[in-house]
Design a protein around this motif. Sequence first.
Motif, PDB file in Angstrom:
ATOM      1  N   ALA A 196       1.878  -2.785   5.890  1.00 33.82           N
ATOM      2  CA  ALA A 196       1.480  -1.566   6.586  1.00 33.82           C
ATOM      3  C   ALA A 196       2.676  -0.803   7.162  1.00 33.82           C
ATOM      4  O   ALA A 196       2.636   0.418   7.283  1.00 33.82           O
ATOM      5  CB  ALA A 196       0.500  -1.894   7.699  1.00 33.82           C
ATOM      6  N   MET A 225       0.866  -1.193   0.000  1.00 31.98           N
ATOM      7  CA  MET A 225       0.000   0.000   0.000  1.00 31.98           C
ATOM      8  C   MET A 225       0.899   1.239   0.000  1.00 31.98           C
ATOM      9  O   MET A 225       1.206   1.789   1.044  1.00 31.98           O
ATOM     10  CB  MET A 225      -0.894  -0.004   1.245  1.00 31.98           C
ATOM     11  CG  MET A 225      -1.695  -1.289   1.434  1.00 31.98           C
ATOM     12  SD  MET A 225      -2.834  -1.201   2.841  1.00 31.98           S
ATOM     13  CE  MET A 225      -1.697  -1.208   4.239  1.00 31.98           C
ATOM     14  N   ASP A 226       1.304   1.676  -1.176  1.00 29.87           N
ATOM     15  CA  ASP A 226       2.318   2.733  -1.252  1.00 29.87           C
ATOM     16  C   ASP A 226       1.742   4.004  -1.887  1.00 29.87           C
ATOM     17  O   ASP A 226       0.853   3.935  -2.726  1.00 29.87           O
ATOM     18  CB  ASP A 226       3.518   2.217  -2.069  1.00 29.87           C
ATOM     19  CG  ASP A 226       4.763   3.070  -1.861  1.00 29.87           C
ATOM     20  OD1 ASP A 226       4.799   3.863  -0.902  1.00 29.87           O
ATOM     21  OD2 ASP A 226       5.705   2.927  -2.667  1.00 29.87           O
ATOM     22  N   GLY A 227       2.278   5.126  -1.476  1.00 28.53           N
ATOM     23  CA  GLY A 227       1.928   6.398  -2.127  1.00 28.53           C
ATOM     24  C   GLY A 227       1.140   7.363  -1.256  1.00 28.53           C
ATOM     25  O   GLY A 227       0.678   8.396  -1.750  1.00 28.53           O
ATOM     26  N   GLY A 275       2.214   9.365   1.128  1.00 26.16           N
ATOM     27  CA  GLY A 275       2.921  10.642   1.276  1.00 26.16           C
ATOM     28  C   GLY A 275       2.770  11.494   0.031  1.00 26.16           C
ATOM     29  O   GLY A 275       2.496  12.705   0.113  1.00 26.16           O
ATOM     30  N   GLU A 297       6.102  10.928  12.241  1.00 25.41           N
ATOM     31  CA  GLU A 297       5.369  10.146  11.232  1.00 25.41           C
ATOM     32  C   GLU A 297       5.170   8.705  11.723  1.00 25.41           C
ATOM     33  O   GLU A 297       4.088   8.136  11.582  1.00 25.41           O
ATOM     34  CB  GLU A 297       6.123  10.170   9.882  1.00 25.41           C
ATOM     35  CG  GLU A 297       5.393   9.369   8.804  1.00 25.41           C
ATOM     36  CD  GLU A 297       5.897   9.591   7.389  1.00 25.41           C
ATOM     37  OE1 GLU A 297       6.616  10.595   7.144  1.00 25.41           O
ATOM     38  OE2 GLU A 297       5.572   8.756   6.522  1.00 25.41           O
ATOM     39  N   HIS A 350      -1.569   9.315   5.167  1.00 26.81           N
ATOM     40  CA  HIS A 350      -1.695   8.038   5.885  1.00 26.81           C
ATOM     41  C   HIS A 350      -3.134   7.836   6.370  1.00 26.81           C
ATOM     42  O   HIS A 350      -3.665   6.732   6.325  1.00 26.81           O
ATOM     43  CB  HIS A 350      -0.715   7.992   7.060  1.00 26.81           C
ATOM     44  CG  HIS A 350       0.724   7.959   6.618  1.00 26.81           C
ATOM     45  ND1 HIS A 350       1.170   7.102   5.627  1.00 26.81           N
ATOM     46  CD2 HIS A 350       1.809   8.671   7.013  1.00 26.81           C
ATOM     47  CE1 HIS A 350       2.471   7.306   5.440  1.00 26.81           C
ATOM     48  NE2 HIS A 350       2.884   8.251   6.253  1.00 26.81           N
ATOM     49  N   ARG A 399       2.257  14.890   5.159  1.00 23.41           N
ATOM     50  CA  ARG A 399       2.249  13.458   4.842  1.00 23.41           C
ATOM     51  C   ARG A 399       1.243  12.645   5.678  1.00 23.41           C
ATOM     52  O   ARG A 399       0.628  11.698   5.186  1.00 23.41           O
ATOM     53  CB  ARG A 399       3.647  12.860   5.057  1.00 23.41           C
ATOM     54  CG  ARG A 399       4.680  13.290   4.024  1.00 23.41           C
ATOM     55  CD  ARG A 399       6.041  12.676   4.369  1.00 23.41           C
ATOM     56  NE  ARG A 399       5.970  11.222   4.379  1.00 23.41           N
ATOM     57  CZ  ARG A 399       6.099  10.463   3.287  1.00 23.41           C
ATOM     58  NH1 ARG A 399       6.311  11.008   2.106  1.00 23.41           N
ATOM     59  NH2 ARG A 399       6.031   9.151   3.388  1.00 23.41           N
ATOM     60  N   LEU A 440       1.625   6.754  12.396  1.00 25.54           N
ATOM     61  CA  LEU A 440       1.287   5.460  11.789  1.00 25.54           C
ATOM     62  C   LEU A 440       0.838   4.459  12.853  1.00 25.54           C
ATOM     63  O   LEU A 440      -0.122   3.713  12.649  1.00 25.54           O
ATOM     64  CB  LEU A 440       2.486   4.916  11.000  1.00 25.54           C
ATOM     65  CG  LEU A 440       2.745   5.639   9.672  1.00 25.54           C
ATOM     66  CD1 LEU A 440       4.126   5.312   9.125  1.00 25.54           C
ATOM     67  CD2 LEU A 440       1.663   5.255   8.652  1.00 25.54           C
ATOM     68  N   ARG A 455      11.946   6.750   9.292  1.00 24.77           N
ATOM     69  CA  ARG A 455      11.180   7.991   9.044  1.00 24.77           C
ATOM     70  C   ARG A 455      11.161   8.866  10.304  1.00 24.77           C
ATOM     71  O   ARG A 455      11.445   8.369  11.402  1.00 24.77           O
ATOM     72  CB  ARG A 455       9.753   7.622   8.619  1.00 24.77           C
ATOM     73  CG  ARG A 455       9.755   6.877   7.300  1.00 24.77           C
ATOM     74  CD  ARG A 455       8.360   6.608   6.795  1.00 24.77           C
ATOM     75  NE  ARG A 455       8.437   5.913   5.519  1.00 24.77           N
ATOM     76  CZ  ARG A 455       7.454   5.877   4.627  1.00 24.77           C
ATOM     77  NH1 ARG A 455       6.320   6.494   4.880  1.00 24.77           N
ATOM     78  NH2 ARG A 455       7.611   5.219   3.491  1.00 24.77           N
TER      79      ARG A 455
HETATM   80  C1  IPE Z   1       2.942   3.962   2.219  1.00 22.28           C
HETATM   81  O1  IPE Z   1       2.993   5.286   1.782  1.00 22.28           O
HETATM   82  C2  IPE Z   1       2.744   3.852   3.704  1.00 22.28           C
HETATM   83  C3  IPE Z   1       3.920   3.403   4.449  1.00 22.28           C
HETATM   84  C4  IPE Z   1       5.061   3.094   3.929  1.00 22.28           C
HETATM   85  C5  IPE Z   1       3.794   3.309   5.876  1.00 22.28           C
HETATM   86  P1  IPE Z   1       4.326   6.141   1.849  1.00 22.28           P
HETATM   87  O2  IPE Z   1       4.361   6.858   3.154  1.00 22.28           O
HETATM   88  O3  IPE Z   1       5.509   5.307   1.554  1.00 22.28           O
HETATM   89  O4  IPE Z   1       4.060   7.172   0.687  1.00 22.28           O
HETATM   90  P2  IPE Z   1       5.131   7.710  -0.367  1.00 22.28           P
HETATM   91  O5  IPE Z   1       5.771   6.530  -1.007  1.00 22.28           O
HETATM   92  O6  IPE Z   1       6.114   8.535   0.410  1.00 22.28           O
HETATM   93  O7  IPE Z   1       4.311   8.508  -1.322  1.00 22.28           O
END
Ligand code: IPE
Length: 250
Positions: free
Chosen positions: A73, A29-31, A33, A85, A47, A43, A89, A81
């Motif tokens: 997840a 589940m990416d993207g 941010g 953040e 989430h 960001r 999460l 990170r």
């Molecule tokens: C996925 O989204 C969620 C986690 C990795 C916890 P990202 O936080 O990696 O979002 P991008 O890749 O920075 O857009």
Amino acid sequence: MDTYPEESDAQHSEVTITRALPRHVAIIMDGNGRWATQHGLPRVFGHREGVKALKPIVKESARLGIEVLTVYAFSTENWTRPPAEVNTLMSLLEEFLHQETPELKAEGVCIKTIGNISALPEPAQRALAWAREETAKETRMVLNIALNYGGRDELVRAVNRWLSDPSVTSSGKRLDALTLERYLDTAGLPDPDLLIRSSGEIRLSNFLLWQLAYAEIYITDTLWPDFTAKELAQALYTYQQRDRRFGGIG
Ligand code: IPE
Ligand code: IPE
Ligand code: MG
């Protein structure tokens, strides 16, 4: 159903498939941010939207008859990170479990986890233990949440668990693939047939390194908060067009 509407017309209700569904779907589940950045938001808002996107996918997967849905997840690398953040999460995880477990239970979803859960903050561990316990008897679908998960970490933990089994050390046994699988976090689950990754990145990011050996891979540019049941249907349809040869000649 042999034909399927054009991609743009795909309706998830039309995945009434005579070809085999994947038994196990795994999703990176990416993207989140990038979704937030595109909307001019910090960001963490991404989430929050990402968590919202999960429930319809879980419900649709259960409705379709998928046996196991594994979702990535939080990775062993995500600890790098900023602390704020990471804390968000963890809080979102607790919130998701407290809010959604009753409904998931009513849908027949059994919540499981993979990854090193013992290294998560205490409140998150408690919420997970409660959700697992609440849904332990459900049999329609497993929702397997990968948390503090890394494929390399899982393999190392598995080998160490095997090595610390007294029956192993005394017998001079050698490790084989079937035995190793019994020590992985995914013991008892079939390997994923289909891996979906959102946000267009074409890499595994340390996800299920052993178990994905023969998974079909579906990558979409859609950012996770925008991922819908319709896109899931598209992924499943694409999967059904693939010729899985497993090294044979088809
Ligand atoms: C996925 O989204 C969620 C986690 C990795 C916890 P990202 O936080 O990696 O979002 P991008 O890749 O920075 O857009
Ligand atoms: C993978 O996404 C981990 C999760 C979705 C939980 P990342 O965003 O952490 O992966 P990289 O950094 O792009 O490889
Ligand atoms: Mg990412």
